[in-house]
Design a protein around this motif. Structure first.
Motif: not given
Ligand code: AMP
Ligand code: MG
Length: 301
Positions: A75-89
């Motif tokens: 719905x958000x063209x990938x702006x919400x993405x739970x695979x962001x985990x590695x980058x957050x770390x």
């Protein structure tokens, strides 16, 4: 969830209200342990450890949240993405070392992220990562889901007037609209506007509470999945109102990352929600406030 929580419930029978509140708190603890990326035995830890090697079967509740997360990404063209985990770390570690991550590291992580690389098997209720070393982080949705569950518990107990505040994400149980204040993201002690909520949630994403400081520079905690770095956005805070608390949480994060123009475009395609976006004002005006309805063209100040 690394945040505060308060619950207020009004009922003719004070014991009923007290028991409801206690049960809602236990439910929130349960949700927290489900989502935690740091507890050894949480479902999310299990996924992050093994889903690159083989499909990991998860319980029905986690599976349905993963499926909803992917829907929110679409719905958000990938702006919400739970695979962001590695980058957050990576950014969190860089913050603690007071050193900027190098571009090569960021690129490498970006190459093995992306919600399209999550493979869900509905029949087996399993999740598999199509790229090695991926990690999921449901932090941008956890508070919204927590509100949803706490609200359900209070309702089951017959409570018809209540307010749950989970780290600034609020759910109002009431047939009559209740005014909820929205803070000035530049001077958070100041209220700039308010919204009336009845059986709805409001979630706000902003950088004023959570950020990393690296070599004296402030970096926001919300990352742009396109770049793997803190979002360069013209938004100071994005609040989303919806009866669907998890949607409100995910969407507030996504709109913040997308910025005013793309964020409002995205909102036009989503029914059943409203947004209040606050940007920096010009010509001495401190902030500019935009109010919009999802699924429509309306806009104002
Ligand atoms: P929230 O407080 O709801 O805005 O969510 C904040 C958390 O979401 C962060 O601490 C990260 O763990 C995670 N996060 C950061 N950027 C994103 C993103 N673009 N999509 C999904 N989750 C994100
Ligand atoms: Mg959020």
């Amino acid at each position: 969830m690394n945040t505060f929580c308060s619950i207020r419930a009004d009922a003719d029978d004070p014991d009923l209200a007290g028991e409801g509140i206690e049960e809602a708190f236990s439910e929130l603890k349960r949700v927290e342990s489900l989502f935690s990326r740091y507890a050894d035995d949480s479902e999310i830890t299990k996924i992050n450890q093994d889903a690159s090697a083989f499909p990991v079967e998860v319980d029905a509740e986690v599976f349905s949240l993963l499926a909803r997360s992917l829907e929110f990404s679409r719905m958000t063209q990938g702006a919400f993405d739970i695979t962001i985990g590695t980058a957050v770390d990576l950014w969190r570690l860089s913050g603690s070392k007071n050193m900027l991550p190098n571009q090569g590291e960021i690129e490498e992580l970006r190459g093995r992220a992306g919600f399209k690389n999550i493979v869900l098997d509905l029949e087996k209720q399993s999740i598999y990562f199509a790229r090695p070393g991926m990690r999921v982080d449901l932090g941008a949705l956890a508070k919204g889901y927590g509100l949803e569950r706490a609200k359900a518990i209070l309702r089951e107990r017959g409570i018809t007037e209540a307010q749950i505040n989970l780290g600034g994400n609020i759910y109002v149980i009431s047939s009559r609209p209740q005014a909820i204040a929205i803070r000035n993201p530049i001077f958070p002690e100041e209220v700039v506007t308010s919204v009336d909520l009845a059986d709805e949630a409001i979630s706000t994403s902003a950088n004023y509470e959570r950020f990393f400081t690296i070599r004296g520079r402030r970096f926001g905690h919300l990352l742009d999945p396109l770049t793997g770095s803190p979002a360069k956005t013209d938004i100071l805070s994005a609040s989303v109102i919806s009866p669907d608390a998890a949607l409100a949480d995910a969407l507030s994060t996504a709109i913040f990352v997308l910025g005013l123009k793309k964020g409002s475009e995205t909102l036009k395609g989503i029914r059943g929600c409203e947004a209040i976006i606050i940007c920096g004002g010009r010509w001495g005006k401190k902030v500019k406030i935009y109010k919009m309805k999802g699924g429509s063209e309306s806009e104002g100040n």
